[in-house]
Motif scaffolding. Structure first.
Motif, PDB file in Angstrom:
ATOM      1  N   ARG A   1      44.634  53.416  33.129  1.00  0.00           N
ATOM      2  CA  ARG A   1      44.886  53.099  34.542  1.00  0.00           C
ATOM      3  C   ARG A   1      43.647  52.549  35.229  1.00  0.00           C
ATOM      4  O   ARG A   1      42.527  52.984  34.948  1.00  0.00           O
ATOM      5  CB  ARG A   1      45.334  54.369  35.271  1.00  0.00           C
ATOM      6  N   TYR A   2      43.885  51.604  36.134  1.00  0.00           N
ATOM      7  CA  TYR A   2      42.803  51.106  36.974  1.00  0.00           C
ATOM      8  C   TYR A   2      42.926  51.777  38.327  1.00  0.00           C
ATOM      9  O   TYR A   2      43.970  51.717  38.980  1.00  0.00           O
ATOM     10  CB  TYR A   2      42.885  49.591  37.123  1.00  0.00           C
TER      11      TYR A   2
ATOM     12  N   PRO B   1      41.006  51.681  41.735  1.00  0.00           N
ATOM     13  CA  PRO B   1      39.930  51.061  42.520  1.00  0.00           C
ATOM     14  C   PRO B   1      39.304  51.986  43.559  1.00  0.00           C
ATOM     15  O   PRO B   1      38.145  51.827  43.902  1.00  0.00           O
ATOM     16  CB  PRO B   1      40.632  49.874  43.195  1.00  0.00           C
TER      17      PRO B   1
ATOM     18  N   PHE C   1      46.625  53.781  41.895  1.00  0.00           N
ATOM     19  CA  PHE C   1      46.289  53.187  40.612  1.00  0.00           C
ATOM     20  C   PHE C   1      47.391  52.248  40.156  1.00  0.00           C
ATOM     21  O   PHE C   1      48.507  52.272  40.677  1.00  0.00           O
ATOM     22  CB  PHE C   1      46.073  54.275  39.549  1.00  0.00           C
TER      23      PHE C   1
ATOM     24  N   ILE D   1      47.207  49.551  33.363  1.00  0.00           N
ATOM     25  CA  ILE D   1      46.754  48.281  32.797  1.00  0.00           C
ATOM     26  C   ILE D   1      46.882  48.240  31.274  1.00  0.00           C
ATOM     27  O   ILE D   1      46.673  47.185  30.666  1.00  0.00           O
ATOM     28  CB  ILE D   1      45.295  47.976  33.190  1.00  0.00           C
TER      29      ILE D   1
ATOM     30  N   TRP E   1      46.923  40.058  35.214  1.00  0.00           N
ATOM     31  CA  TRP E   1      46.103  40.942  36.050  1.00  0.00           C
ATOM     32  C   TRP E   1      46.419  40.787  37.531  1.00  0.00           C
ATOM     33  O   TRP E   1      45.628  41.184  38.381  1.00  0.00           O
ATOM     34  CB  TRP E   1      44.618  40.645  35.793  1.00  0.00           C
TER      35      TRP E   1
ATOM     36  N   VAL F   1      46.353  44.062  39.516  1.00  0.00           N
ATOM     37  CA  VAL F   1      44.986  44.556  39.705  1.00  0.00           C
ATOM     38  C   VAL F   1      44.311  43.784  40.828  1.00  0.00           C
ATOM     39  O   VAL F   1      43.652  44.360  41.699  1.00  0.00           O
ATOM     40  CB  VAL F   1      44.177  44.439  38.398  1.00  0.00           C
TER      41      VAL F   1
ATOM     42  N   ASP G   1      42.654  45.116  44.199  1.00  0.00           N
ATOM     43  CA  ASP G   1      41.211  44.973  44.343  1.00  0.00           C
ATOM     44  C   ASP G   1      40.845  43.522  44.049  1.00  0.00           C
ATOM     45  O   ASP G   1      40.742  43.117  42.893  1.00  0.00           O
ATOM     46  CB  ASP G   1      40.498  45.918  43.369  1.00  0.00           C
TER      47      ASP G   1
ATOM     48  N   ALA H   1      37.913  42.953  41.662  1.00  0.00           N
ATOM     49  CA  ALA H   1      37.929  43.591  40.341  1.00  0.00           C
ATOM     50  C   ALA H   1      37.301  42.678  39.285  1.00  0.00           C
ATOM     51  O   ALA H   1      37.536  41.470  39.285  1.00  0.00           O
ATOM     52  CB  ALA H   1      39.371  43.932  39.947  1.00  0.00           C
TER      53      ALA H   1
ATOM     54  N   LEU I   1      37.191  44.438  32.384  1.00  0.00           N
ATOM     55  CA  LEU I   1      38.392  45.168  31.961  1.00  0.00           C
ATOM     56  C   LEU I   1      38.926  44.621  30.640  1.00  0.00           C
ATOM     57  O   LEU I   1      39.352  45.384  29.770  1.00  0.00           O
ATOM     58  CB  LEU I   1      39.470  45.079  33.051  1.00  0.00           C
TER      59      LEU I   1
ATOM     60  N   SER J   1      36.803  54.295  37.793  1.00  0.00           N
ATOM     61  CA  SER J   1      37.788  53.260  38.121  1.00  0.00           C
ATOM     62  C   SER J   1      38.751  52.986  36.977  1.00  0.00           C
ATOM     63  O   SER J   1      39.779  52.350  37.174  1.00  0.00           O
ATOM     64  CB  SER J   1      37.077  51.964  38.528  1.00  0.00           C
ATOM     65  N   VAL J   2      38.417  53.438  35.775  1.00  0.00           N
ATOM     66  CA  VAL J   2      39.318  53.301  34.631  1.00  0.00           C
ATOM     67  C   VAL J   2      39.538  54.689  34.043  1.00  0.00           C
ATOM     68  O   VAL J   2      38.599  55.362  33.628  1.00  0.00           O
ATOM     69  CB  VAL J   2      38.753  52.363  33.546  1.00  0.00           C
TER      70      VAL J   2
END
Length: 284
Positions: free
Chosen positions: A13-14, A16, A23, A26, A53, A56, A60, A63, A68, A100-101
């Motif tokens: 998961r991302y 931010p 979240f 990803i 992406w 994402v 963000d 990002a 990533l 963040s991840v």
């Protein structure tokens, strides 16, 4: 009926903003819950990240997509190095990934096969809007996706640099990012970079790349002490041949603008050959 494989999977998961706790998934990490009954070695763990992406970026705008994408290759490499027992690797990733991840708790599943289950989990948890998004994707997104797929099939994507900042070679403030590239294995050490350029709508991207090409070559020679071969990947002429004459004229103008600056122009149909060349030069 074929016996299903007991598996467990983790969602990557991302996140931010850790405080808000929002979240987006990803990627998926999938592993067999045990070895095969006959003791044969199995492919214990695999990981795949999204190729789109957009969600994402919606969460963000700043990002670091390149970071990533490179994380997928790093996780895959660690899993390969510990193929007999990936559990310690998963624990290490839990401890070392930035806030963040994050990786979710394990969930159980029964799989017909590892590849089929990975595809299913990606559809269910990471790309639930895949069909709708596919209709919207066009132009550069399609070209970039095809380019990545061919390099992945050739086994070289994880060895390539991604989203290369042109400012490293031109000047501070240059916003251009080159999709991917690598240094060829050989005496001259030529650096090859690849950029998806759509000529379907307008030719501004082609003009921008043509404008930047001489400065990129000078910068690569200065910083890397190597020659740069810059390649633009575009649609096939057939993609616009049925459109109005003006669209075809724009297509030819874009190709000519890039070729005049010594940029190699190839189409999506040429990607298999390009990827095979990369595989040979990187000695995969």
């Amino acid at each position: 009926m074929k016996e299903r494989l007991p598996c467990e999977f983790f969602l990557v998961r991302y996140v931010p903003d850790v405080v808000k706790g929002e979240f987006t998934n990803i990627g998926v990490l999938l592993r067999e819950a045990g070895n095969a009954a006959d003791g044969a070695k199995t492919e214990n763990a695999v990981v795949r990240f999204t190729r789109d992406w957009s969600r994402v970026r919606c969460m963000d705008a700043d990002a670091d997509i390149g970071l990533l994408e490179s994380l997928e290759g790093e996780i895959a490499e660690r899993l390969r190095m510990s193929a007999t027992d990936p559990k310690p690797v998963l624990a290490l990733l839990q401890d070392t990934l930035s806030n963040s991840v994050q990786i979710s708790e394990a969930r159980a599943s029964l799989a017909e096969s590892i590849p089929a289950e990975l595809e299913q989990l990606m559809r269910m948890y990471v790309e639930p809007l895949k069909v709708k998004l596919a209709r919207q994707r066009s132009g550069r997104a399609v070209i970039a996706g095809a380019m990545r797929s061919e390099f992945e099939q050739a086994g070289v994507w994880g060895m390539m640099r991604k989203r290369i900042a042109a400012s490293l070679y031109t000047r501070a403030g240059d916003p251009m990012k080159i999709d991917c590239g690598y240094r060829a294995d050989g005496a001259d050490g030529m650096i090859r970079m690849f950029q998806a350029v759509s000529l379907e709508g307008d030719v501004e991207a082609a003009k921008g790349l043509a404008y930047s090409a001489p400065r990129l070559r000078e910068g690569v020679l200065r910083v890397e002490s190597a020659r740069l071969e810059l390649t633009a990947v575009v649609e096939s002429p057939r993609a616009v041949s049925d459109a109005e004459d003006e669209a075809m004229e724009r297509y030819r103008f874009g190709v000519d603008a890039m070729e005049q600056q010594e940029i190699q122009v190839v189409t999506i149909a040429d990607l298999a050959r390009v990827a095979e060349m990369a595989r040979a030069e990187l000695r995969v």
